[in-house]
Scaffold this motif. Structure first.
Motif, short mmCIF file in Angstrom:
data_model
loop_
_atom_site.label_atom_id
_atom_site.label_comp_id
_atom_site.label_asym_id
_atom_site.label_seq_id
_atom_site.Cartn_x
_atom_site.Cartn_y
_atom_site.Cartn_z
N HIS A 134 70.32 -18.57 -10.09
CA HIS A 134 69.32 -19.90 -9.99
C HIS A 134 69.29 -20.25 -8.66
O HIS A 134 68.57 -20.24 -7.92
CB HIS A 134 69.10 -20.49 -10.94
N VAL A 135 70.29 -20.95 -8.20
CA VAL A 135 70.16 -21.91 -6.62
C VAL A 135 69.86 -20.49 -5.80
O VAL A 135 69.20 -20.92 -5.24
CB VAL A 135 71.73 -22.11 -6.32
N MET A 136 70.65 -19.50 -5.79
CA MET A 136 69.90 -18.89 -4.36
C MET A 136 68.67 -18.08 -4.47
O MET A 136 68.23 -17.67 -3.71
CB MET A 136 71.11 -16.87 -5.43
N ALA A 137 68.35 -17.66 -6.07
CA ALA A 137 67.04 -17.56 -6.05
C ALA A 137 66.13 -18.48 -5.05
O ALA A 137 65.23 -18.42 -4.85
CB ALA A 137 66.10 -17.19 -7.58
N ALA A 138 66.16 -19.80 -5.95
CA ALA A 138 66.08 -21.18 -5.08
C ALA A 138 66.24 -21.38 -3.53
O ALA A 138 64.94 -21.41 -3.07
CB ALA A 138 66.01 -22.55 -5.66
N LEU A 139 66.64 -20.35 -2.91
CA LEU A 139 66.95 -20.28 -1.38
C LEU A 139 66.03 -19.79 -0.77
O LEU A 139 66.07 -19.59 0.19
CB LEU A 139 68.84 -20.63 -1.36
N VAL A 140 65.93 -18.05 -1.42
CA VAL A 140 65.05 -17.38 -1.16
C VAL A 140 63.98 -17.76 -1.18
O VAL A 140 63.31 -18.00 -0.26
CB VAL A 140 66.05 -15.91 -1.80
N ALA A 141 63.59 -18.50 -2.41
CA ALA A 141 61.92 -18.98 -2.27
C ALA A 141 61.70 -20.14 -1.63
O ALA A 141 60.41 -20.04 -1.18
CB ALA A 141 61.83 -19.72 -3.92
N GLY A 142 62.68 -20.71 -0.92
CA GLY A 142 62.87 -21.96 -0.20
C GLY A 142 62.49 -21.43 1.50
O GLY A 142 61.43 -22.06 2.23
N THR B 45 63.29 -13.98 -6.25
CA THR B 45 62.43 -15.13 -7.20
C THR B 45 62.18 -16.05 -8.06
O THR B 45 61.72 -17.01 -8.29
CB THR B 45 61.67 -15.66 -6.10
N ILE C 169 62.81 -16.35 -11.29
CA ILE C 169 62.87 -17.62 -11.82
C ILE C 169 63.37 -19.31 -11.85
O ILE C 169 63.40 -20.52 -11.55
CB ILE C 169 64.74 -17.61 -12.69
N ALA C 170 63.30 -18.81 -9.42
CA ALA C 170 63.23 -20.23 -8.64
C ALA C 170 62.16 -21.33 -9.76
O ALA C 170 61.57 -22.58 -8.97
CB ALA C 170 63.23 -20.06 -8.00
N ALA C 171 61.30 -20.92 -10.28
CA ALA C 171 59.71 -21.87 -10.87
C ALA C 171 60.36 -22.27 -11.38
O ALA C 171 59.42 -23.17 -11.90
CB ALA C 171 58.72 -21.02 -11.14
#
Lengths: 355, 355
Positions: free
Chosen positions: A185-193, A214, A216-218
Motif C-alpha cells: 500500500h505504501v509503495m503504491a501510494a509513493l508511485v501514485a504520488g 497504483t 490500492i493507493a485510492a
C-alpha cells in the motif's frame, strides 16, 4: 464445533454488518451494537441481527470497530461478558498489548484476535454482504495464554462465515500483513504520488501497468493512517529493506552497472512467482490470450458465452483501457496448457484473438 | 497522408511482426528483415510481409530491435536508404544522441523516433497480432531538426496501425514513461523482492492488492535492464523523489507522526485520480459490483450473458483469487451511476451480488 450464540457484534460497519448477515444465514442469534444509531438501524434493517438485548449474556463478542478503538473495545467486552472475545482489526500486536495491560490473566485467556482478508476498500453497512468472507483467508491469532475453547470458538466463527482459517501468532501476523498488504500500500501510494505531480499530458502514456500498481493507493487515507501506525514497527522494518534495495538500484543506475539492475529485477520476478495460486495451491503457470472487443454492452457477454463453450477455465480477466476509440482489448489468463485451445476455439467463433 | 511504401521493418519480434501484419491489412507493401532467420521465416509465414527485396528502395524504415541496438540500427538504415526512418523503442533520448553523433545533419532530418504503448510483456513473432496497437497511445517524438515530411510519415504509420498519436519531444517522452512505466516497474519489483524473502506461510494472506501491485514485476529482466539503463537519468531522478517520500514515511512511522503519514497517503489518492479514464477522457467515477461465482467454465459465460442483458457497460473486471474453495468473486467495475441498476438486474437473475 458450532458458533456459540448469541453473538454480539460491536460495530456495524462493512465488516460487522457482513458478519451479522453471514451468521444469520447460518441460523446463529446475532446482537448488534454501534455508537452510530444510523448504522445500527441500517444493519438491523438489512437483517444482520437485532439491537443488543443483554450484553452480559453474549457467548461470543466480535469487535469490528476502526483500528484505533479495537483495544479499548475488547477490554470493555471482556469486562462486560464472560464469553469469548475476538476482533477483526488489521493489526494484532498493538491491541493485544493494550488489552493485556488492562485486564487480569483470567480474562485475557478469553481473547483471541482475528483478521479476515476482505473488504478493506469499501465501508459502511450498506456495502455489507453475507458472502463477503466466502473463500477468503482469515487469520486467527491466539496469544500465548489464549484458551483452547476461545480459539475453537473463533475458528468456528471463521468457518461459519465461509472463510478459511490460518493460524498465526500476533507478531507473525503483523509481519505477514506488513509484507503482503501494508508495504504494498505504501509503495503504491509513493508511485501514485509521482503521478499527482506530473505534467497532465505525460499521463496520456499511462498503460495498464501503472493502473495496476497504483489501484490500492485510492484507499481511504484516514483508515490506512490508523493501520500503518498501529503496525509501524513491522512496516518500517520492511520499508528499510526497500530503501536499501532502492539505494542499490540508484547506485546501479548512476554507474550504469547492469548486473546490479538485473539482479534486483530478477528478485522481483522470483517474488511474483512466490505468491500462492488461486485456491491456495502452488502458483500455476499461466498464459494470456488477448481478444479485441467492440466496446458495446453485449459484446462482453457474447465473448464469455463463447469462452464458456470452449470449456477452458479462466483464472483471471483484465480489460485494457484504451484512450481514444471504441475498441477494447480483453486479456484472458488461463493455464498455460489451455491457451492454444482457447485461441483456436475463439478464432473459430470469429473473434480477433491472439495468444 | 497514407503510409509511404514499401515499408522495411527491421526486427521481426512481437512489435515488428505485429506492425507488418497491421500494415499488410491496410494493403501497404512490407519488407521484413531479422538477424535471426527463424524469426524472419515465422513472420513471413504469418503474412507480415516478404523478406527485404531492395533495402535502398524502402520509403519508410521501422526499426524494431531490442533497446540496446536501436541507435546503431537507425544509423545503418539512414545510411542504406533515402527514406524516412523511425524506431519503436521504449526510450528516445539516448538512441537519438547516438544517431546524431553518427550521421550528417541532412540524414538526421529523416529520423523521427516513436514508441507504441503495447506489448511489452510478451515477445517473439508468434505472439504478434495485427490488432496489437488498436486504440493504444503511440508517442511520436520528433527532434529539433526532424523534417515535417518525416513526422507526417510516422504519424501516418501510427494511424494505419489503429493507434493514437501523441507528440512529445524525446526528453519529455523519456520523463513521461519514466513516471508512468519505468518507475512503477522498479517499485513493483522492490515490493515483489520482499515477497521472495518471505516465510512461505505468510504469503497465504496475499490478497488481490499485492497481486496487482507486483504483476508487472514478472516482466523479462533482460529487457527491463536495457530499458532502465537507457533511461537512467529520468528514472533515477524520479526514484530520488520516491526516496525522499520514503524517508518522510519512515520518519513519520518512527515518530508516530500521523498527519505526515496521512499527507503522503493523500497525495497517492490524488495521483490515482489523475490517471486518464478509459477512452482518454477525464477519469470517470466508478463503483464496483461484486458477484459470487461458482468456479466452473460455464458460469463466467452465464454471468457475462446476464451482464450483457442488463445493458450496463463494464469498465473493468477482476476475478478474485480465493485460497481454498471452488467459489470465486468477480468484481465488475462500472460507472458509479450504473452500479445500482446492475446489482438489481443481476440479483433478479439469481446471482449473489452486492455493490
Amino acid at each position: 464445533m458450532s458458533v456459540p450464540g448469541p453473538v454480539l457484534v460491536v460495530g456495524c460497519g462493512l465488516l460487522g454488518t457482513s458478519l451479522g448477515l453471514a451468521l444469520r444465514a447460518q441460523g446463529v442469534e446475532v446482537w448488534l451494537d454501534d455508537l452510530n444509531p444510523e448504522h445500527l438501524r441500517t444493519a438491523t434493517g438489512l437483517g444482520a441481527g437485532v439491537p443488543v438485548v443483554d450484553r452480559s449474556a453474549a457467548r461470543l463478542v466480535v469487535v469490528a470497530v476502526p483500528p484505533d478503538h479495537v483495544g479499548s473495545a475488547v477490554v470493555a467486552a471482556l469486562h462486560q461478558t464472560a464469553g469469548v472475545v475476538t476482533d477483526v482489526g488489521s493489526v494484532k500486536s498493538a491491541p493485544l498489548a493494550e488489552v493485556a495491560a488492562s485486564v487480569g490473566a483470567e480474562d485475557l485467556r478469553r481473547y483471541v484476535g482475528s483478521h479476515p482478508m476482505a473488504g478493506s476498500e469499501r465501508s459502511g453497512p450498506l456495502a455489507a454482504a453475507a458472502t463477503l468472507f466466502d473463500g477468503r483467508p482469515w487469520a486467527v491469532t491466539p496469544h500465548a495464554t489464549s484458551s483452547p475453547e476461545a480459539v475453537d470458538a473463533v475458528t468456528a466463527l471463521v468457518r461459519a462465515c465461509g472463510a478459511q482459517a490460518f493460524t498465526f501468532s500476533p507478531e507473525a501476523h503483523d509481519e505477514a500483513v506488513a509484507r503482503t498488504s501494508h508495504v504494498p500500500h505504501v509503495m503504491a501510494a509513493l508511485v501514485a504520488g509521482r503521478l499527482a505531480q506530473a505534467p497532465a499530458d505525460h499521463l496520456a502514456l499511462s498503460g495498464q501497468g501503472v493502473r495496476d500498481v497504483t489501484r490500492i493507493a485510492a484507499g481511504d487515507p484516514a483508515l490506512w493512517e490508523q493501520i500503518l501506525t498501529a503496525n509501524r514497527g513491522a512496516v518500517a522494518g520492511l520499508l528499510r529493506e526497500v530503501r536499501e534495495d532502492l539505494d542499490r538500484m540508484l547506485e546501479a543506475l548512476d554507474s550504469d552497472a547492469r548486473p546490479a539492475v538485473s539482479s534486483l529485477l530478477s528478485s522481483g520476478v522470483a517474488g511474483t512467482a512466490a505468491i500462492p495460486g488461486k485456491h491456495g495451491g502452488p502458483a500455476v503457470a499461466t498464459a494470456s490470450v488477448y481478444v479485441a472487443l467492440p466496446d458495446h454492452p453485449g459484446e462482453l457477454g457474447r465473448l464469455f458465452g463463447d469462452v464458456g463453450r470452449s470449456e477452458v477455465n479462466i483464472e483471471d480477466v483484465r480489460i485494457d483501457h484504451d484512450p481514444g476509440r471504441p475498441v477494447g482489448q480483453v486479456e484472458l489468463v488461463v493455464a498455460e496448457s489451455a491457451a492454444a485451445v482457447l485461441v483456436h476455439s475463439l478464432g473459430e467463433r470469429g473473434w480477433s484473438v491472439h495468444g
